[in-house]
Structures are given as C-alpha cells and as structure tokens.
Motif scaffolding. Sequence first.
Motif, PDB file in Angstrom:
ATOM      1  N   GLY A  43       0.833  -1.198   0.000  1.00 33.77           N
ATOM      2  CA  GLY A  43       0.000   0.000   0.000  1.00 33.77           C
ATOM      3  C   GLY A  43       0.864   1.242   0.000  1.00 33.77           C
ATOM      4  N   GLY A  44       0.366   2.316  -0.581  1.00 36.11           N
ATOM      5  CA  GLY A  44       1.077   3.584  -0.533  1.00 36.11           C
ATOM      6  C   GLY A  44       2.218   3.717  -1.508  1.00 36.11           C
ATOM      7  N   SER A  45       2.401   2.730  -2.400  1.00 33.68           N
ATOM      8  CA  SER A  45       3.528   2.840  -3.322  1.00 33.68           C
ATOM      9  C   SER A  45       3.222   3.858  -4.424  1.00 33.68           C
ATOM     10  CB  SER A  45       3.879   1.474  -3.911  1.00 33.68           C
ATOM     11  OG  SER A  45       2.729   0.788  -4.311  1.00 33.68           O
ATOM     12  N   GLY A  46       1.953   4.153  -4.613  1.00 36.67           N
ATOM     13  CA  GLY A  46       1.608   5.177  -5.603  1.00 36.67           C
ATOM     14  C   GLY A  46       0.776   4.650  -6.766  1.00 36.67           C
ATOM     15  N   LYS A  47       0.118   3.510  -6.572  1.00 40.99           N
ATOM     16  CA  LYS A  47      -0.685   2.913  -7.642  1.00 40.99           C
ATOM     17  C   LYS A  47      -1.774   3.871  -8.111  1.00 40.99           C
ATOM     18  CE  LYS A  47      -1.648  -0.535  -4.874  1.00 40.99           C
ATOM     19  NZ  LYS A  47      -0.656  -0.292  -3.830  1.00 40.99           N
ATOM     20  N   SER A  48      -2.508   4.432  -7.158  1.00 45.67           N
ATOM     21  CA  SER A  48      -3.637   5.281  -7.541  1.00 45.67           C
ATOM     22  C   SER A  48      -3.143   6.580  -8.177  1.00 45.67           C
ATOM     23  CB  SER A  48      -4.492   5.595  -6.313  1.00 45.67           C
ATOM     24  OG  SER A  48      -4.922   4.399  -5.720  1.00 45.67           O
ATOM     25  N   PHE A  49      -2.120   7.160  -7.582  1.00 39.37           N
ATOM     26  CA  PHE A  49      -1.551   8.391  -8.139  1.00 39.37           C
ATOM     27  C   PHE A  49      -1.085   8.150  -9.575  1.00 39.37           C
ATOM     28  CE2 PHE A  49       2.449  10.802  -8.840  1.00 39.37           C
ATOM     29  CZ  PHE A  49       1.880  12.051  -9.000  1.00 39.37           C
ATOM     30  N   LEU A  50      -0.389   7.029  -9.767  1.00 41.95           N
ATOM     31  CA  LEU A  50       0.145   6.707 -11.083  1.00 41.95           C
ATOM     32  C   LEU A  50      -0.976   6.416 -12.084  1.00 41.95           C
ATOM     33  CD1 LEU A  50       3.012   6.077 -12.379  1.00 41.95           C
ATOM     34  CD2 LEU A  50       2.271   3.727 -12.276  1.00 41.95           C
TER      35      LEU A  50
HETATM   36  N1  ATP Z   1       6.254  10.453  -6.979  1.00 37.19           N
HETATM   37  C1  ATP Z   1       5.773  10.779  -5.768  1.00 37.19           C
HETATM   38  N2  ATP Z   1       6.361  11.795  -5.053  1.00 37.19           N
HETATM   39  C2  ATP Z   1       5.894  12.109  -3.832  1.00 37.19           C
HETATM   40  N3  ATP Z   1       4.861  11.529  -3.229  1.00 37.19           N
HETATM   41  C3  ATP Z   1       4.222  10.537  -3.881  1.00 37.19           C
HETATM   42  C4  ATP Z   1       4.637  10.107  -5.170  1.00 37.19           C
HETATM   43  N4  ATP Z   1       3.812   9.108  -5.561  1.00 37.19           N
HETATM   44  C5  ATP Z   1       2.942   8.919  -4.550  1.00 37.19           C
HETATM   45  N5  ATP Z   1       3.171   9.769  -3.539  1.00 37.19           N
HETATM   46  C6  ATP Z   1       2.478   9.865  -2.257  1.00 37.19           C
HETATM   47  O1  ATP Z   1       2.170   8.565  -1.812  1.00 37.19           O
HETATM   48  C7  ATP Z   1       0.851   8.526  -1.346  1.00 37.19           C
HETATM   49  C8  ATP Z   1       0.220   7.191  -1.667  1.00 37.19           C
HETATM   50  O2  ATP Z   1      -0.027   7.109  -3.039  1.00 37.19           O
HETATM   51  P1  ATP Z   1      -1.235   6.273  -3.602  1.00 37.19           P
HETATM   52  O3  ATP Z   1      -2.484   6.558  -2.866  1.00 37.19           O
HETATM   53  O4  ATP Z   1      -1.240   6.458  -5.074  1.00 37.19           O
HETATM   54  O5  ATP Z   1      -0.752   4.810  -3.227  1.00 37.19           O
HETATM   55  P2  ATP Z   1      -1.458   3.417  -3.507  1.00 37.19           P
HETATM   56  O6  ATP Z   1      -0.411   2.497  -3.974  1.00 37.19           O
HETATM   57  O7  ATP Z   1      -2.640   3.615  -4.389  1.00 37.19           O
HETATM   58  O8  ATP Z   1      -1.931   2.999  -2.049  1.00 37.19           O
HETATM   59  P3  ATP Z   1      -3.084   1.992  -1.646  1.00 37.19           P
HETATM   60  O9  ATP Z   1      -2.535   0.627  -1.844  1.00 37.19           O
HETATM   61  O10 ATP Z   1      -3.327   2.295  -0.216  1.00 37.19           O
HETATM   62  O11 ATP Z   1      -4.255   2.285  -2.533  1.00 37.19           O
HETATM   63  C9  ATP Z   1       0.136   9.674  -2.025  1.00 37.19           C
HETATM   64  O12 ATP Z   1      -0.768  10.239  -1.161  1.00 37.19           O
HETATM   65  C10 ATP Z   1       1.211  10.661  -2.369  1.00 37.19           C
HETATM   66  O13 ATP Z   1       1.257  11.687  -1.419  1.00 37.19           O
END
Ligand code: ATP
Lengths: 220, 306
Positions: free
Chosen positions: B12-19
């Motif tokens: 979790g939190g690796s940035g999947k949703s952001f990406l």
């Molecule tokens: N390149 C980046 N630079 C700085 N912060 C980032 C970057 N990518 C992601 N983040 C931070 O990491 C946080 C988690 O990202 P995100 O919600 O996309 O993760 P996720 O993999 O979708 O998590 P989950 O598994 O909980 O859904 C974001 O809130 C953002 O602040």
Amino acid sequence: MEKKFAKLNYYEMLDLKPDATLFEIRHAYNVSLQLYQTDSLISYSFFSPEERKTIQDLLEKAYLTLINEKKRQDYDEELIRLGVLDETAKKPVVKTPVSVFDINRAQGKTGPIKNATVALRAKVIENQVISEILSREEVSGPDLQMIRKELAVPLEHIAQETKIRIDYLHGIEGDDVQALPATVFLKGFIKAYLKCLCLEPVDEICRRYMNRSAFCGGKA
Amino acid sequence: MAHIWPIGGGKGGSGKSFLTCALGRLLAGLGKKTLLIDLDLGAANLHTLLNIPYPAKSLSDFIRRKYPSLENIVLETPVPDLFLISGANDTLDIANLPYEQKIKTMRAIGKLNFDCILLDLGAGTSFNTLDFFLISQNGIFIATPEPTSIENVYRLIRSIYFRRIRQYFTASDFKALEEEAVQYFGNGAYAKPECIMQMVQRIYPETGIKLDNDFNNYKFKLILNQLHKQDDAGLGPQICKLIEKHLGLKIDFSGNIAYDEHVHDAICQRVSFLDRYPYTRTAGDLRELSKQIIYSAGDQLMINYS
Ligand SMILES: Nc1ncnc2c1ncn2[C@@H]1O[C@H](COP(=O)(O)OP(=O)(O)OP(=O)(O)O)[C@@H](O)[C@H]1O
Ligand SMILES: [Mg+2]
C-alpha cells in the motif's frame, strides 16, 4: 529457483562474455558478491538463507574456475563439446610482443573496466594510508605493496594487466635488487605498476622510488 | 478492443492510484479515449484524485445488477476523454467478490469500447487482485525503493506466476501437483511457482508448453516510484535481472519516478499534479513513462477458466 540458476553456465552466472578477460571476471565476481550478499536491497527478500548460500557457493565455484587458466580451458572445452559454447566465441588469445612502455593498454576500453578504474581512483583518493604514503619524500617497495593491499588488488592482476613477469613485480615490492631488471626497464615497470593502481602523478612517484638514498636501483 | 493495463504493487502507498490517475490524464491528453477502473474496492481513491467527491454510480451497482452493463456505470471526469468506473461507496469487499461475479466483470471489461483501460488494483495478493492483474499481458508492477516495498512486489510477482499456473488446473489436480513438487524438491516447494512449473513440464508437458508460451508473451513492467536523490537509479534494472535469472520471468523496467513533495500538495488541493507542476522532474518522468507504455502494448489475453 536455485535449480534454475544452477543450470546456467559459469559465464551466464556472472554475466560475462565467453572471451572475458581476467580483469572483467574479477569485476563481475565483485558485483555479484554485492548483489547476493545478505543485506542487498535487491536480493535480501528474494531468497531464503539456504538458497542464498547455494548461490554464493555456485558463484565462487564459477569464479575459481574461470580465474584459473587451466581450469577455464577445461571448462570451455566441456562447454564446446556440449554445444553450449561456439568455438568462434572464444577468440584465441594472440600473444604479441608488447613494449614495456606500452602502459596505456589497460585503460578505458570497455564499460566494466572503465567503472573499475573509476572505483579504484576513488579508493586511492579516499584511503588515509595511501595518502600518507604518497605524501612522503621517498616511496619504497614495501610502501607500494602496502598501497596495493589497501586497494585489494592481487599482484597477479598487475602481472596480467601489465604483462610484467611476476618475479619482477615481487622484486619491485621487495626492493630486491637481485631480482630487478636493468634501470632503463625498471622505470617502465614502475610506471606501468603505478598506472595499473591509478596512482598519480606517475612520473613523480616513480622518481621517489628510483631516487631513494638507500636504493641503488636496477642493474646498469 | 481496448488495451488494458492493470497496475498492481503489493504494498500500500507505493503510488498505484496516483500513477493510474497521472497516466490516465496523459493518455487522454494524447487523444486516447481512456477509462480508469477502481478495483481497490475496500479503499477506493480514484474518484477523489479526479475530484469527483460523490460518484453517482459505482462498480457495486453493476455487480448488484442495478445496471445491466458496465457502460451504464461509466462516469465522465473533468478531463476530456478521461472516464471512470468508480469503486466508491462500496460495502462490498472485493476479496469476497464471488467467482461468477468476478468472471462476469472481467468479461465485461474485455468488451468495453475504449482505447485504453487502466485498472487500479488493491494492495496485497488476494485472488481477485491476481486475476484482474492477469486479465491482460500488460500488467505493471509498482514499488518504491524500500526493502519492504520490494519484498512485497516480489511476493506479488510470485503469486501471479503461481496463479497463472493454477488457472490451468482443477483444485484437486493442482493439489496433487503441489504434493508432487514437495516430494521432489522438499518442503519449500509449496510457495515456489518455479518448482511447480517444473512439475507441470514433467507431468503435463502440453500444459507446460502453453504456460511457457503465456509467460513468454507477457509484457510485464516494473516502475519504481518515489525515488529520492540519494536512491540508486540502477536499482530497477537489477531487480528485473534478478527475477529473470532466478524465476525465469521477463519483466521490463519502465523507469523511475522521482519523489516530489508537490505530489502531496496537489492531492490535498485536488488538482492535477501534472497541470499544476508540469516542469518538475516527476512530471517529466511521468510523461516519459506514458509514452513508453503506449508504444509497447501487448496483445490482450483473456483468461480461460477450466
Ligand atoms: N512520486 C511521488 N512523489 C511524492 N509523493 C508521492 C509520489 N507518488 C505517490 N506519492 C504519495 O504517496 C501517497 C500514496 O499514493 P497512492 O495513494 O497512489 O498509493 P497506492 O499504492 O494507491 O496505495 P493503496 O494501496 O493504499 O491504494 C500519495 O498520497 C502521495 O502523497
Ligand atoms: Mg490506491
């Protein structure tokens, strides 16, 4: 998975081409040691401790085979027999006479070698013992040996790279006048040795070795 | 038929949703009709990242048969050419998605009429995550350069390898296969897809060939996100090499995405990071990545269940 890895040939294990030089083999082995060590970010969660041990053992075996001329030859012949290795992939090593002053040979040809050179330079600059020795008025054979050991470069490696006979190199490090060649050759050897270890400035350090008060140099 | 890119990452939190969101915006910006599907049903985020705080419809409406087709629940977003199937307001946990519902959803996704479809998958290695990841050959793994994240992505990769083998067998045949592998390789073989794969090749050579074929055709990718200045930029290729050498799975490294504090700011303000901070290193990395991804689309591969 160690089963899969174990099926690779020694060149594949170390990511080497079949015509890799000794220098490249050493470099590749160092890289793989780092990759498969316990606290490597890349591999630590990938293997169980037993798997890691198996892989490290295999790598060591690969290294010890390839680094030994006779064993490597036997191994290559085996690979060629099995059809794994193409005979033409192993270029026969042509032994041509080389001038002792041809001391640039080892430098800047391929990627790994370049990287190794860069790493060596960095070590020379950072190492306290080496800086201390290089700041002296005179540099003796044992001083050179100490530097070489600090850099973890085996003497055979220098022999391989510079094509200088190993007994001459022993003579240089041991200040053994009997074992040294004539002064005119000795200077060339010292310079090649210094270049191989990335010790600079070459001419100046060479002078500090040759012009020691208690040293009468090579035979005339 | 659309190209589908499932995006998974184990941690979790690796940035999947952001990406997912950033790539979606970029693909849409290239004029591709793009759909994002939020399959992280327990913890859906995409609607918030796209500034649609109260999505009118979501995936559970389809699963509960409130709407007959997936098209019915596609939402428009503030971005032209970008659409969303939201996973919000879901009382349903995707880990408990019944088998038939999952197959139905997967088939429906395969039939959607878009140029590009990105799937945001949940963390972890639930069967649903694995099956959705295997819906196409284009799966993207995302991790950060931290031991925990890399550990989890390895686990995900192994689980997916395992799952693909499993899909060719009935439960009882697969169990027999596992026992055979343990007999042959010793106790550790249970968790090791590569051991099971060797048993398949031995006992069911035809299936072994099919699987080999599958694995050769996958165009899996790895992306490392949130790289700080002091991180080793060479990490990604080395990870891919390790996987290929020891697991026999080919994964292409697609690139690093730099860490940037402004990502946090953009998310908090619910604006597009790419629009607000287009000249950052991170935005450049994302643009580069979107190009890479669009030019390397593999064939689709819908899973045939036995
Ligand atoms: N390149 C980046 N630079 C700085 N912060 C980032 C970057 N990518 C992601 N983040 C931070 O990491 C946080 C988690 O990202 P995100 O919600 O996309 O993760 P996720 O993999 O979708 O998590 P989950 O598994 O909980 O859904 C974001 O809130 C953002 O602040
Ligand atoms: Mg998410």
